[in-house]
Motif scaffolding. Sequence first.
Motif, mmCIF file in Angstrom:
data_model
loop_
_atom_site.group_PDB
_atom_site.id
_atom_site.type_symbol
_atom_site.label_atom_id
_atom_site.label_comp_id
_atom_site.label_asym_id
_atom_site.label_seq_id
_atom_site.Cartn_x
_atom_site.Cartn_y
_atom_site.Cartn_z
ATOM 1 N N TYR A 6 0.601 -1.389 0.311
ATOM 2 C CA TYR A 6 -0.091 0.046 0.055
ATOM 3 C C TYR A 6 0.876 1.244 -0.081
ATOM 4 O O TYR A 6 0.447 2.299 -0.522
ATOM 5 N N GLY A 9 2.292 2.022 -3.438
ATOM 6 C CA GLY A 9 1.145 2.405 -4.476
ATOM 7 C C GLY A 9 1.277 1.023 -5.373
ATOM 8 O O GLY A 9 0.827 1.295 -6.570
ATOM 9 N N TYR A 11 -0.812 -1.212 -5.114
ATOM 10 C CA TYR A 11 -2.221 -1.694 -5.666
ATOM 11 C C TYR A 11 -2.686 -1.075 -6.972
ATOM 12 O O TYR A 11 -3.877 -1.509 -7.172
ATOM 13 N N LYS A 12 -2.004 -0.095 -7.373
ATOM 14 C CA LYS A 12 -2.469 0.729 -8.614
ATOM 15 C C LYS A 12 -2.038 0.020 -9.958
ATOM 16 O O LYS A 12 -2.909 0.138 -10.755
ATOM 17 N N ILE A 83 -4.617 6.860 0.637
ATOM 18 C CA ILE A 83 -4.493 5.710 -0.060
ATOM 19 C C ILE A 83 -5.737 4.811 -0.518
ATOM 20 O O ILE A 83 -5.768 4.411 -1.138
ATOM 21 N N ASP A 86 -7.796 6.649 -2.842
ATOM 22 C CA ASP A 86 -7.238 6.435 -4.146
ATOM 23 C C ASP A 86 -7.723 4.973 -4.524
ATOM 24 O O ASP A 86 -7.926 4.823 -5.765
ATOM 25 N N TRP A 87 -7.382 3.941 -3.574
ATOM 26 C CA TRP A 87 -7.748 2.620 -4.108
ATOM 27 C C TRP A 87 -9.316 2.552 -4.426
ATOM 28 O O TRP A 87 -9.602 1.876 -5.515
ATOM 29 N N ARG A 88 -9.984 3.177 -3.714
ATOM 30 C CA ARG A 88 -11.548 3.151 -3.833
ATOM 31 C C ARG A 88 -11.801 3.821 -5.319
ATOM 32 O O ARG A 88 -12.693 3.220 -6.089
ATOM 33 N N GLN A 91 -11.110 1.270 -7.961
ATOM 34 C CA GLN A 91 -12.005 0.196 -8.062
ATOM 35 C C GLN A 91 -13.088 0.944 -8.495
ATOM 36 O O GLN A 91 -13.880 -0.087 -9.210
#
Length: 157
Positions: A6, A9, A11-12, A83, A86-88, A91
């Motif tokens: 995480y 980054g 997860y991007k 974070i 941004d992930w939300r 998605q």
Amino acid sequence: MLLVQYLNGLYKTTSFVAFFPMFFNLVIPGIGIYLFVKSLIHMQTDKPINMGKALFYSLMMALVMAATNIAAYQHIYHNKTEIIQDWRKLQYAAIDRSVNKDTSIAVADKPKQKTLLKENFDVKISPSSFGSFELMMCVSTSMVVALMVFVWNMKRT
């Protein structure tokens, strides 16, 4: 490994590098349980180690590992909200693209489907859902590895 994923980054992307933290989140505990059970078996004690003790001790080790990952996720979820946001956002965009491309969903039902999928994602990333998933993953990994090591070492002796 969760913090690495995480905070850097990873997860991007869906690149090969992003796979490593998830992979090592299983491998490192597996190696730890393997070495732990192997050392238990080779300890010189009054009573030899049995399968029940090996499973119990590996369960305790798995609970410590799961608690560590859950604490790391709690830290990210509550203290690094940018974070999570941004992930939300990423998605949500993926959900919108997926539903828009899906021809099996009627055009009138697409907004409802998007809302449902986004709500499911929000539930899935909540700390309680993550905690239960992490706990199940660590416990199941430790039990399988402990059984394999114990049975393999007992066959060799």
